[in-house]
Design a protein around this motif. Structure first.
Motif, PDB file in Angstrom:
ATOM      1  N   UNK A 143      -0.675   4.329  -2.482  1.00 57.84           N
ATOM      2  CA  UNK A 143      -1.739   5.180  -1.931  1.00 57.84           C
ATOM      3  C   UNK A 143      -1.294   5.932  -0.675  1.00 57.84           C
ATOM      4  N   UNK A 144      -0.444   5.329   0.133  1.00 60.58           N
ATOM      5  CA  UNK A 144       0.041   6.025   1.336  1.00 60.58           C
ATOM      6  C   UNK A 144       0.867   7.241   0.938  1.00 60.58           C
ATOM      7  N   UNK A 145       1.684   7.061  -0.075  1.00 61.94           N
ATOM      8  CA  UNK A 145       2.521   8.171  -0.550  1.00 61.94           C
ATOM      9  C   UNK A 145       1.664   9.303  -1.116  1.00 61.94           C
ATOM     10  N   UNK A 205      -3.084   1.956   6.703  1.00 63.55           N
ATOM     11  CA  UNK A 205      -3.880   1.464   5.574  1.00 63.55           C
ATOM     12  C   UNK A 205      -4.038  -0.051   5.670  1.00 63.55           C
ATOM     13  N   UNK A 261      -6.457  12.920   5.068  1.00 63.57           N
ATOM     14  CA  UNK A 261      -5.351  12.411   4.257  1.00 63.57           C
ATOM     15  C   UNK A 261      -4.171  12.019   5.136  1.00 63.57           C
ATOM     16  N   UNK A 262      -3.942  12.781   6.194  1.00 65.98           N
ATOM     17  CA  UNK A 262      -2.834  12.452   7.083  1.00 65.98           C
ATOM     18  C   UNK A 262      -3.055  11.083   7.738  1.00 65.98           C
ATOM     19  N   UNK A 286      -4.492   8.692   6.407  1.00 71.68           N
ATOM     20  CA  UNK A 286      -4.322   7.680   5.365  1.00 71.68           C
ATOM     21  C   UNK A 286      -2.894   7.637   4.823  1.00 71.68           C
ATOM     22  N   UNK A 287      -2.015   8.434   5.394  1.00 73.60           N
ATOM     23  CA  UNK A 287      -0.681   8.585   4.812  1.00 73.60           C
ATOM     24  C   UNK A 287       0.337   7.583   5.358  1.00 73.60           C
ATOM     25  N   UNK A 288      -0.100   6.735   6.244  1.00 70.53           N
ATOM     26  CA  UNK A 288       0.823   5.739   6.782  1.00 70.53           C
ATOM     27  C   UNK A 288       0.435   4.338   6.299  1.00 70.53           C
ATOM     28  N   UNK A 289       1.401   3.644   5.716  1.00 69.19           N
ATOM     29  CA  UNK A 289       1.135   2.339   5.116  1.00 69.19           C
ATOM     30  C   UNK A 289       0.572   1.352   6.138  1.00 69.19           C
ATOM     31  N   UNK A 302      -1.466   9.918  -0.335  1.00 69.51           N
ATOM     32  CA  UNK A 302      -2.168  10.543   0.787  1.00 69.51           C
ATOM     33  C   UNK A 302      -1.244  11.505   1.525  1.00 69.51           C
ATOM     34  N   UNK A 303       0.031  11.162   1.632  1.00 73.06           N
ATOM     35  CA  UNK A 303       0.966  12.051   2.311  1.00 73.06           C
ATOM     36  C   UNK A 303       1.074  13.385   1.583  1.00 73.06           C
ATOM     37  N   UNK A 333     -12.484  13.277  -0.446  1.00 70.61           N
ATOM     38  CA  UNK A 333     -11.883  13.351   0.896  1.00 70.61           C
ATOM     39  C   UNK A 333     -12.620  14.387   1.735  1.00 70.61           C
ATOM     40  N   UNK A 382       0.836  -1.196   0.000  1.00 71.00           N
ATOM     41  CA  UNK A 382       0.000   0.000   0.000  1.00 71.00           C
ATOM     42  C   UNK A 382       0.865   1.237   0.000  1.00 71.00           C
ATOM     43  N   UNK A 390      -1.237  14.737   0.020  1.00 71.43           N
ATOM     44  CA  UNK A 390      -2.496  15.451   0.214  1.00 71.43           C
ATOM     45  C   UNK A 390      -2.729  15.810   1.678  1.00 71.43           C
ATOM     46  N   UNK A 391      -1.762  15.528   2.531  1.00 71.93           N
ATOM     47  CA  UNK A 391      -1.986  15.682   3.970  1.00 71.93           C
ATOM     48  C   UNK A 391      -1.621  17.068   4.498  1.00 71.93           C
TER      49      UNK A 391
END
Lengths: 110, 110
Positions: free
Chosen positions: A18-20, B31, B22-23, B25-28, A22-23, A96, A15, A25-26
């Motif tokens: 998507x995590x990257x 997720x 988003x934050x 969701x930003x960690x693998x 989301x980062x 989001x 994952x 977009x954070x």
DNA sequence: TAAGCATATAAATGATAATTTATATGCTTA
DNA sequence: TAAGCATATAAATTATCATTTATATGCTTA
């Protein structure tokens, strides 16, 4: 949904992508930049002016957005224009936002 | 898209909510947890077992997911079960994944 | 009530990231 | 080619966050 018959399946193991994303977009300032250039390409100074943030800060975030492949760059004389690489990022941003507002509204209700 | 006639409009000024989501969701690992409990509620130890991460790390991320209102908690005897607060978060996750994979694929192609 | 399991929490650590300040680069024009 | 504007980059600072290690809490059962 972006994709009803997705070609890319999600696996609990991988994952990273998507995590990257989301980062990227954070950060609120980066989201403001994405919205700011959502309708047309803009120069750094135009973005600085609109968002009322320092030029180095804007440049830093633009570099980050470029690294995440969310924007493309184009020079025209002394100006450098940034543009969305794929406008569908705005749909994702809207999703989001809607989802987050929904969660917050529910917390207040129940 | 989650919402074709969105009730919540986005403003360049206030993007705190989507940035905060988003934050989360930003960690693998977070997720992975969300996917892990996407079909049914699970105890902490079950999640620890499935994801092969330390118990305090899982607890830490679960606390974070709870703070973002993404999961709900329920105790049953000595076990504590975590569950998705809204399964549509999985659609959003899928959109993020599809979009990110798409960006990467394009970079390799062009 | 003592022991043991399930989970949470706290403290310490290391890594990453946002922001500011200062400076460099690159284009244009006089 | 010097001056000035647009933008990038580097360095320093501060804040945030993931992870680990150690310990506490809470439930259950003997």
């Amino acid at each position: 949904m972006l994709n009803k018959n997705p070609k890319n399946y999600m696996h609990v193991e991988n994952l990273q992508a998507p995590a990257f994303l989301a980062k990227s977009l954070s950060d609120e300032n980066r989201l403001r930049i994405l919205l700011c250039i959502s309708h047309k390409k803009k120069s750094v100074s135009a973005i600085v002016e609109e968002l009322q943030l320092s030029q180095p800060l804007i440049s830093h975030h633009l570099k980050e957005l470029k690294r995440s492949l969310l924007v493309t760059v184009e020079r025209n004389g002394p100006f450098i224009y940034y543009e969305l690489a794929d406008k569908r990022i705005i749909d994702i941003l809207r999703d989001l936002n809607d989802f987050a507002m929904n969660l917050l509204a529910r917390r207040k209700t129940f």
